[in-house]
Design a protein around this motif. Structure first.
Motif, PDB file in Angstrom:
ATOM      1  N   ALA A  99       0.833  -1.209   0.000  1.00  0.00           N
ATOM      2  CA  ALA A  99       0.000   0.000   0.000  1.00  0.00           C
ATOM      3  C   ALA A  99       0.864   1.255   0.000  1.00  0.00           C
ATOM      4  O   ALA A  99       0.526   2.253  -0.649  1.00  0.00           O
ATOM      5  N   MET A 100       1.967   1.213   0.708  1.00  0.00           N
ATOM      6  CA  MET A 100       2.867   2.364   0.780  1.00  0.00           C
ATOM      7  C   MET A 100       3.593   2.577  -0.553  1.00  0.00           C
ATOM      8  O   MET A 100       3.672   3.701  -1.058  1.00  0.00           O
ATOM      9  N   LEU A 101       4.101   1.491  -1.145  1.00  0.00           N
ATOM     10  CA  LEU A 101       4.859   1.602  -2.397  1.00  0.00           C
ATOM     11  C   LEU A 101       3.963   1.587  -3.632  1.00  0.00           C
ATOM     12  O   LEU A 101       4.426   1.886  -4.731  1.00  0.00           O
ATOM     13  N   ARG A 102       2.697   1.189  -3.442  1.00  0.00           N
ATOM     14  CA  ARG A 102       1.711   1.110  -4.524  1.00  0.00           C
ATOM     15  C   ARG A 102       2.185   0.174  -5.636  1.00  0.00           C
ATOM     16  O   ARG A 102       2.252   0.543  -6.813  1.00  0.00           O
ATOM     17  N   ILE A 103       2.495  -1.044  -5.224  1.00  0.00           N
ATOM     18  CA  ILE A 103       2.956  -2.071  -6.157  1.00  0.00           C
ATOM     19  C   ILE A 103       2.208  -3.372  -5.887  1.00  0.00           C
ATOM     20  O   ILE A 103       1.742  -3.613  -4.773  1.00  0.00           O
ATOM     21  N   PRO A 104       2.063  -4.235  -6.904  1.00  0.00           N
ATOM     22  CA  PRO A 104       1.473  -5.559  -6.671  1.00  0.00           C
ATOM     23  C   PRO A 104       2.389  -6.421  -5.822  1.00  0.00           C
ATOM     24  O   PRO A 104       3.590  -6.137  -5.670  1.00  0.00           O
ATOM     25  N   ASN A 105       1.843  -7.489  -5.283  1.00  0.00           N
ATOM     26  CA  ASN A 105       2.575  -8.309  -4.309  1.00  0.00           C
ATOM     27  C   ASN A 105       3.930  -8.794  -4.814  1.00  0.00           C
ATOM     28  O   ASN A 105       4.929  -8.763  -4.090  1.00  0.00           O
ATOM     29  N   GLY A 106       3.968  -9.261  -6.051  1.00  0.00           N
ATOM     30  CA  GLY A 106       5.200  -9.866  -6.561  1.00  0.00           C
ATOM     31  C   GLY A 106       6.359  -8.903  -6.651  1.00  0.00           C
ATOM     32  O   GLY A 106       7.525  -9.316  -6.554  1.00  0.00           O
ATOM     33  N   GLU A 107       6.081  -7.609  -6.814  1.00  0.00           N
ATOM     34  CA  GLU A 107       7.164  -6.638  -6.955  1.00  0.00           C
ATOM     35  C   GLU A 107       7.885  -6.362  -5.649  1.00  0.00           C
ATOM     36  O   GLU A 107       8.938  -5.719  -5.641  1.00  0.00           O
ATOM     37  N   LEU A 108       7.354  -6.874  -4.538  1.00  0.00           N
ATOM     38  CA  LEU A 108       8.075  -6.750  -3.269  1.00  0.00           C
ATOM     39  C   LEU A 108       9.406  -7.500  -3.316  1.00  0.00           C
ATOM     40  O   LEU A 108      10.355  -7.134  -2.609  1.00  0.00           O
ATOM     41  N   LEU A 109       9.476  -8.526  -4.144  1.00  0.00           N
ATOM     42  CA  LEU A 109      10.676  -9.361  -4.178  1.00  0.00           C
ATOM     43  C   LEU A 109      11.675  -8.919  -5.245  1.00  0.00           C
ATOM     44  O   LEU A 109      12.716  -9.553  -5.415  1.00  0.00           O
ATOM     45  N   GLN A 110      11.404  -7.809  -5.918  1.00  0.00           N
ATOM     46  CA  GLN A 110      12.225  -7.438  -7.068  1.00  0.00           C
ATOM     47  C   GLN A 110      13.527  -6.722  -6.709  1.00  0.00           C
ATOM     48  O   GLN A 110      14.440  -6.673  -7.528  1.00  0.00           O
ATOM     49  N   THR A 111      13.601  -6.124  -5.511  1.00  0.00           N
ATOM     50  CA  THR A 111      14.844  -5.458  -5.126  1.00  0.00           C
ATOM     51  C   THR A 111      15.251  -5.876  -3.724  1.00  0.00           C
ATOM     52  O   THR A 111      14.405  -6.245  -2.899  1.00  0.00           O
ATOM     53  N   GLU A 112      16.550  -5.801  -3.466  1.00  0.00           N
ATOM     54  CA  GLU A 112      17.065  -6.193  -2.151  1.00  0.00           C
ATOM     55  C   GLU A 112      16.523  -5.282  -1.050  1.00  0.00           C
ATOM     56  O   GLU A 112      16.271  -5.728   0.070  1.00  0.00           O
ATOM     57  N   ARG A 113      16.345  -4.001  -1.356  1.00  0.00           N
ATOM     58  CA  ARG A 113      15.867  -3.069  -0.331  1.00  0.00           C
ATOM     59  C   ARG A 113      14.432  -3.379   0.077  1.00  0.00           C
ATOM     60  O   ARG A 113      14.060  -3.264   1.248  1.00  0.00           O
ATOM     61  N   ARG A 114      13.613  -3.766  -0.901  1.00  0.00           N
ATOM     62  CA  ARG A 114      12.233  -4.134  -0.569  1.00  0.00           C
ATOM     63  C   ARG A 114      12.201  -5.403   0.273  1.00  0.00           C
ATOM     64  O   ARG A 114      11.451  -5.491   1.247  1.00  0.00           O
ATOM     65  N   VAL A 115      13.016  -6.370  -0.118  1.00  0.00           N
ATOM     66  CA  VAL A 115      13.062  -7.622   0.656  1.00  0.00           C
ATOM     67  C   VAL A 115      13.566  -7.350   2.067  1.00  0.00           C
ATOM     68  O   VAL A 115      13.056  -7.916   3.039  1.00  0.00           O
TER      69      VAL A 115
END
Length: 320
Positions: A211-227
């Motif tokens: 909700a904060m980043l306004r991205i779908p669930n799968g994009e949470l895993l796309q960068t090390e900082r998000r993970v």
């Protein structure tokens, strides 16, 4: 058997469709008269997992504000009621109206809410032994008032805190059988709270960040900082669980990532609320975790920051 469903969002409509398919009498209660009219006149459409379209032309739908009168006039009190509204809709007025509905003495109210804290509130108007806790991993998206996409199949678990009388226990088994007849993989659980807290952990990690980043669930895993941000939230939540005596599965972190992958294209419910300018369920998810942290004097700064950020996005927040 009459099955009442309160809440015509994506998941409520998904269960409505399955029950109708199984030949079970469904009485659907919507938030608005407009949606009820659309469902009655145009039917319910479901894009299935294989891409095919199912359409149900006969949907018995009414606005919830008319429920007491309609039920009384019909002479058919509540037997089983599936409660699919979001936590944000469980106002005191709504709960009181729900508790006043005509119902059978051995009726069941099946609660599909995310987060925690709602069962205690519902117990003010409904006997605890009539409340069934439900956890589901079924996924659906509502694209129109009467059209949904079945985004992912899952498992439904049912359970209670209390040991009910034999008649109510029999009704829970009937409920479980009905859901299986309707095409849902449903099971009875003696440890439903563990499953609720497992889902709460996943929601607490995925929902606020998407909700904060306004991205779908799968994009949470796309960068090390998000993970890493996910991991920070996860570590804080599990620290709260440990202090509160709530078990954490050994593979819990792996499961959080697996959910992200399996629902890669999904918009989390919290992100959908933010995009639509609606109040979110942050208080029943992160807010409840913060209350537990405060009770144990735990410092959880990431949780608190996420909570404040999502609260600040709420257009209905009276403090803004």
């Amino acid at each position: 058997m009459l099955f009442d469903i309160v809440g015509a969002g994506a998941v409520g409509l998904l269960y409505t469709s399955g029950l109708i398919r199984a030949g079970i009498h469904v009485r659907l209660w919507t938030r608005t008269k407009q949606q009820a009219d659309i469902l009655r006149t145009e039917g319910l459409m479901v894009t299935e997992r294989d891409g095919s379209l199912t359409r149900w032309r006969q949907v018995e739908a009414y606005p919830f504000q008319e429920a007491a009168q309609v039920i009384q006039d019909s002479g058919s009190p509540i037997e089983i009621l599936g409660l699919f509204v979001k936590q944000t809709h469980l106002t005191n007025s709504f709960i009181n109206q729900l508790g006043a509905l005509p119902r059978a003495t051995d009726s069941l109210f099946v609660c599909f809410q995310n987060g925690i804290g709602h069962i205690e509130r519902l117990q003010s108007v409904i006997a605890g032994e009539q409340l069934v806790k439900a956890v589901t991993t079924e996924a659906a998206t509502r694209v129109e008032a009467n059209r949904i996409i079945h985004a992912g199949s899952g498992i439904t678990w049912l359970g209670q805190d209390l040991t009910s009388c034999e008649r109510l226990q029999k009704n829970i088994k009937v409920l479980n059988n009905l859901l299986n007849q309707a095409g849902f993989q449903s099971n009875l659980s003696n440890n439903i709270d563990n499953m609720i807290y497992h889902k709460l952990l996943i929601n607490a990690v995925i929902n606020p960040i998407t909700a904060m980043l306004r991205i779908p669930n799968g994009e949470l895993l796309q960068t090390e900082r998000r993970v890493q941000l996910m991991r920070d939230v996860y570590e804080e939540v599990t620290s709260i669980y440990r202090e509160a005596g709530i078990p954490v599965a050994n593979d819990a972190w792996d499961n959080v990532q697996l959910v992200c992958r399996n629902t890669a294209h999904n918009t989390s419910s919290m992100l959908a609320d933010v995009l639509q300018g609606r109040s979110t369920e942050i208080d029943s998810i992160t807010g409840e975790l913060l209350r537990k942290a405060d009770a144990h004097a735990l410092n959880v700064p990431v949780q608190r920051a996420l909570y404040q950020f999502i609260q600040a996005l709420d257009p209905m927040n009276p403090l803004l």
